[in-house]
Design an enzyme around this catalytic site. Structure first.
Site, mmCIF file in Angstrom:
data_model
loop_
_atom_site.group_PDB
_atom_site.id
_atom_site.type_symbol
_atom_site.label_atom_id
_atom_site.label_comp_id
_atom_site.label_asym_id
_atom_site.label_seq_id
_atom_site.Cartn_x
_atom_site.Cartn_y
_atom_site.Cartn_z
ATOM 1 N N SER A 39 -0.861 8.789 -7.529
ATOM 2 C CA SER A 39 -2.124 8.079 -7.338
ATOM 3 C C SER A 39 -3.174 8.749 -8.236
ATOM 4 C CB SER A 39 -2.541 8.181 -5.865
ATOM 5 O OG SER A 39 -3.812 7.618 -5.682
ATOM 6 N N GLY A 40 -3.891 7.940 -8.999
ATOM 7 C CA GLY A 40 -4.928 8.484 -9.874
ATOM 8 C C GLY A 40 -4.420 8.930 -11.243
ATOM 9 N N SER A 41 -3.143 8.720 -11.506
ATOM 10 C CA SER A 41 -2.592 9.168 -12.804
ATOM 11 C C SER A 41 -2.944 8.199 -13.932
ATOM 12 C CB SER A 41 -1.070 9.353 -12.708
ATOM 13 O OG SER A 41 -0.439 8.134 -12.352
ATOM 14 N N LYS A 43 -2.092 4.574 -13.722
ATOM 15 C CA LYS A 43 -1.132 3.454 -13.786
ATOM 16 C C LYS A 43 -1.845 2.114 -13.978
ATOM 17 C CE LYS A 43 0.584 4.262 -9.666
ATOM 18 N NZ LYS A 43 -0.308 5.376 -9.291
ATOM 19 N N ILE A 110 3.321 3.646 -7.490
ATOM 20 C CA ILE A 110 3.658 5.074 -7.454
ATOM 21 C C ILE A 110 5.176 5.223 -7.569
ATOM 22 C CG2 ILE A 110 3.618 7.197 -6.096
ATOM 23 C CD1 ILE A 110 1.032 6.280 -4.804
ATOM 24 N N SER A 111 5.893 4.408 -6.816
ATOM 25 C CA SER A 111 7.374 4.443 -6.804
ATOM 26 C C SER A 111 7.888 5.875 -6.901
ATOM 27 C CB SER A 111 7.952 3.550 -7.905
ATOM 28 O OG SER A 111 7.267 3.639 -9.124
ATOM 29 N N GLY A 160 1.414 11.938 4.934
ATOM 30 C CA GLY A 160 2.437 11.432 4.016
ATOM 31 C C GLY A 160 1.848 10.900 2.726
HETATM 32 N N1 LIG Z 1 0.221 7.780 1.949
HETATM 33 C C1 LIG Z 1 -0.055 7.256 0.745
HETATM 34 N N2 LIG Z 1 0.598 7.700 -0.358
HETATM 35 C C2 LIG Z 1 0.311 7.172 -1.560
HETATM 36 N N3 LIG Z 1 -0.605 6.195 -1.775
HETATM 37 C C3 LIG Z 1 -1.266 5.690 -0.704
HETATM 38 C C4 LIG Z 1 -1.028 6.221 0.596
HETATM 39 N N4 LIG Z 1 -1.837 5.552 1.456
HETATM 40 C C5 LIG Z 1 -2.541 4.656 0.746
HETATM 41 N N5 LIG Z 1 -2.199 4.747 -0.559
HETATM 42 C C6 LIG Z 1 -2.751 3.827 -1.576
HETATM 43 O O1 LIG Z 1 -1.680 2.931 -1.861
HETATM 44 C C7 LIG Z 1 -1.449 2.853 -3.272
HETATM 45 C C8 LIG Z 1 0.046 3.043 -3.593
HETATM 46 O O2 LIG Z 1 0.773 1.900 -3.294
HETATM 47 P P1 LIG Z 1 2.212 1.712 -3.948
HETATM 48 O O3 LIG Z 1 2.722 0.431 -3.446
HETATM 49 O O4 LIG Z 1 2.116 1.900 -5.411
HETATM 50 O O5 LIG Z 1 3.025 2.939 -3.313
HETATM 51 S S1 LIG Z 1 4.598 3.195 -3.291
HETATM 52 O O6 LIG Z 1 5.120 2.848 -4.628
HETATM 53 O O7 LIG Z 1 5.203 2.335 -2.270
HETATM 54 O O8 LIG Z 1 4.767 4.626 -2.967
HETATM 55 C C9 LIG Z 1 -2.212 3.982 -3.918
HETATM 56 O O9 LIG Z 1 -2.786 3.385 -5.061
HETATM 57 P P2 LIG Z 1 -2.885 4.117 -6.489
HETATM 58 O O10 LIG Z 1 -3.962 5.139 -6.320
HETATM 59 O O11 LIG Z 1 -3.277 3.014 -7.421
HETATM 60 O O12 LIG Z 1 -1.567 4.719 -6.852
HETATM 61 C C10 LIG Z 1 -3.212 4.428 -2.871
HETATM 62 O O13 LIG Z 1 -4.461 3.846 -3.140
HETATM 63 N N1 LIG Z 2 -6.686 7.459 -19.976
HETATM 64 C C1 LIG Z 2 -7.722 7.670 -19.171
HETATM 65 N N2 LIG Z 2 -8.805 8.341 -19.605
HETATM 66 C C2 LIG Z 2 -9.847 8.555 -18.761
HETATM 67 N N3 LIG Z 2 -9.890 8.167 -17.475
HETATM 68 C C3 LIG Z 2 -8.835 7.520 -16.989
HETATM 69 C C4 LIG Z 2 -7.697 7.241 -17.803
HETATM 70 N N4 LIG Z 2 -6.779 6.594 -17.050
HETATM 71 C C5 LIG Z 2 -7.333 6.455 -15.833
HETATM 72 N N5 LIG Z 2 -8.570 7.012 -15.796
HETATM 73 C C6 LIG Z 2 -9.459 7.032 -14.624
HETATM 74 O O1 LIG Z 2 -8.761 7.667 -13.564
HETATM 75 C C7 LIG Z 2 -8.973 7.003 -12.344
HETATM 76 C C8 LIG Z 2 -7.628 6.571 -11.750
HETATM 77 O O2 LIG Z 2 -7.030 5.631 -12.621
HETATM 78 P P1 LIG Z 2 -6.127 4.457 -12.064
HETATM 79 O O3 LIG Z 2 -5.706 3.656 -13.238
HETATM 80 O O4 LIG Z 2 -6.805 3.751 -10.950
HETATM 81 O O5 LIG Z 2 -4.877 5.294 -11.510
HETATM 82 P P2 LIG Z 2 -3.694 4.821 -10.560
HETATM 83 O O6 LIG Z 2 -3.515 3.339 -10.723
HETATM 84 O O7 LIG Z 2 -2.495 5.597 -11.040
HETATM 85 O O8 LIG Z 2 -4.100 5.214 -9.166
HETATM 86 C C9 LIG Z 2 -9.907 5.832 -12.652
HETATM 87 O O9 LIG Z 2 -11.233 6.211 -12.338
HETATM 88 C C10 LIG Z 2 -9.753 5.637 -14.144
HETATM 89 O O10 LIG Z 2 -10.910 5.113 -14.736
#
Ligand SMILES: Nc1ncnc2c1ncn2[C@@H]1O[C@H](COP(=O)(O)OS(=O)(=O)O)[C@@H](OP(=O)(O)O)[C@H]1O
Ligand SMILES: Nc1ncnc2c1ncn2[C@@H]1O[C@H](COP(=O)(O)OP(=O)(O)O)[C@@H](O)[C@H]1O
Length: 208
Positions: A39-41, A43, A110-111, A160
Site C-alpha cells: 500500500s502506498g508503493s 500502484k 497489493i496481491s 492484518g
Molecule cells: N488490512 C489491510 N491490508 C492492506 N490494505 C488494506 C487493508 N485494509 C484496507 N486496505 C486498503 O485496501 C487496499 C488494498 O486492496 P487490495 O484488493 O489491493 O488488497 S489485496 O490484494 O487483496 O491484498 C489498500 O489500497 P492501496 O493503498 O491502494 O494498496 C488499502 O487502502
Molecule cells: N512515482 C511517484 N513519485 C512521487 N510520488 C508518488 C509516486 N508514485 C506514487 N506517489 C504518491 O504516493 C502516494 C501513494 O501512491 P498510490 O499510487 O496511491 O499507491 P498505491 O496504489 O500502491 O497504494 C500518492 O500520494 C502518490 O501521489
C-alpha cells in the site's frame, strides 16, 4: 475448453468472432499488466499514468484497481488470507476476460501472496501475464501514508495490514521491477515509460 466448476451439465459455447479478430481490430494484443506492491508503493499512480500513455498512443486499456473493485465486485471480501486469495482469483478471471477482449488490462492490487499471483500467471498463460513489482521500501510507503492507514495499523487500530502485521511476498520471477535509483523514485511518467517500452518490445502494441 473446460474448467473445474461446481456446476454440472454445462458446456463451453464458442463464438464466431475470436480473439485474433478483436486484436486485429484494435491493432494490439490483449494481456494483463499485473502491478503488485505494498500500500502506498505507487500502484494506482502507475496504473493511471500507464493507461493515459497507452491512450495517447491509440491503445485501449482498462484499469482494475483493488480499492475500486472492493466497492463492487469484491465488496463481500475482507483482508483475511482466504479473502485476499479470492480477491486475486476473481480479478485474475476478470483480467483474463479483458485480455480475451483484446484489451491491455492493468490490474493494480497489493496481491501479497506469491501463490495467488502465480495462479493468475497460470490462468493467463505466461507471455500474456506481465508482473510489475513496485519495489519501494516500506519506510517510503509509510512516510507517504496517503490514506493514513499505516498510522492506524501501527496504533493497532487495523489488524492484518500488509507490511505491518501481514506478510508481503515479493515476486521472484517478475517481468518488470520499478525501484528507486540514488534514493529517488522515478516519476509517474518514467514508470509508465518503463512498462510501455516492455510492451512495445514484446509486440503487444501492434497486431501481427
Ligand atoms: N488490512 C489491510 N491490508 C492492506 N490494505 C488494506 C487493508 N485494509 C484496507 N486496505 C486498503 O485496501 C487496499 C488494498 O486492496 P487490495 O484488493 O489491493 O488488497 S489485496 O490484494 O487483496 O491484498 C489498500 O489500497 P492501496 O493503498 O491502494 O494498496 C488499502 O487502502
Ligand atoms: N512515482 C511517484 N513519485 C512521487 N510520488 C508518488 C509516486 N508514485 C506514487 N506517489 C504518491 O504516493 C502516494 C501513494 O501512491 P498510490 O499510487 O496511491 O499507491 P498505491 O496504489 O500502491 O497504494 C500518492 O500520494 C502518490 O501521489
Amino acid at each position: 475448453m473446460s474448467t473445474l466448476s461446481n456446476s454440472r451439465n454445462i458446456f463451453w459455447q464458442e463464438c464466431p468472432v475470436g480473439k485474433h479478430e478483436r486484436q486485429k481490430l484494435l491493432n494490439q494484443k490483449g494481456c494483463v499488466v499485473w502491478i503488485t506492491g505494498l500500500s502506498g508503493s505507487g500502484k494506482s499512480t502507475l496504473a493511471c499514468s500507464l493507461s493515459r500513455e497507452l491512450y495517447s498512443r491509440g491503445k485501449l486499456s482498462y484499469v482494475l484497481d483493488g480499492d475500486n473493485l472492493r466497492h463492487g465486485l469484491n465488496r463481500d471480501l475482507g483482508f483475511k488470507p482466504e479473502d485476499r486469495t479470492e480477491n486475486i482469483r476473481r480479478v485474475g478471471e476478470v483480467g483474463k476476460l479483458f485480455a480475451e477482449a483484446g484489451l491491455i488490462c492493468i490490474a493494480s492490487l497489493i496481491s501479497p501472496y506469491r501463490k495467488d499471483r502465480d495462479a493468475c500467471r497460470t490462468m493467463l498463460s505466461d507471455p500474456n501475464f506481465i508482473e510489475v513489482f513496485m519495489n519501494m521500501p516500506l519506510e517510503l510507503c509509510e512516510e507517504r501514508d496517503a490514506k493514513g492507514l499505516y498510522k492506524l495499523a501501527r496504533a493497532g487500530k487495523i489488524k492484518g495490514f500488509t507490511g505491518i502485521d501481514d506478510p508481503y511476498e515479493p515476486p521472484v520471477n517478475c517481468e518488470i521491477e520499478i525501484q528507486q535509483t540514488g534514493g529517488f523514485c522515478p516519476t509517474p511518467g518514467a514508470m509508465a515509460g518503463q512498462v510501455v517500452s516492455y510492451l512495445e518490445n514484446k509486440g503487444f502494441l501492434q497486431y501481427q
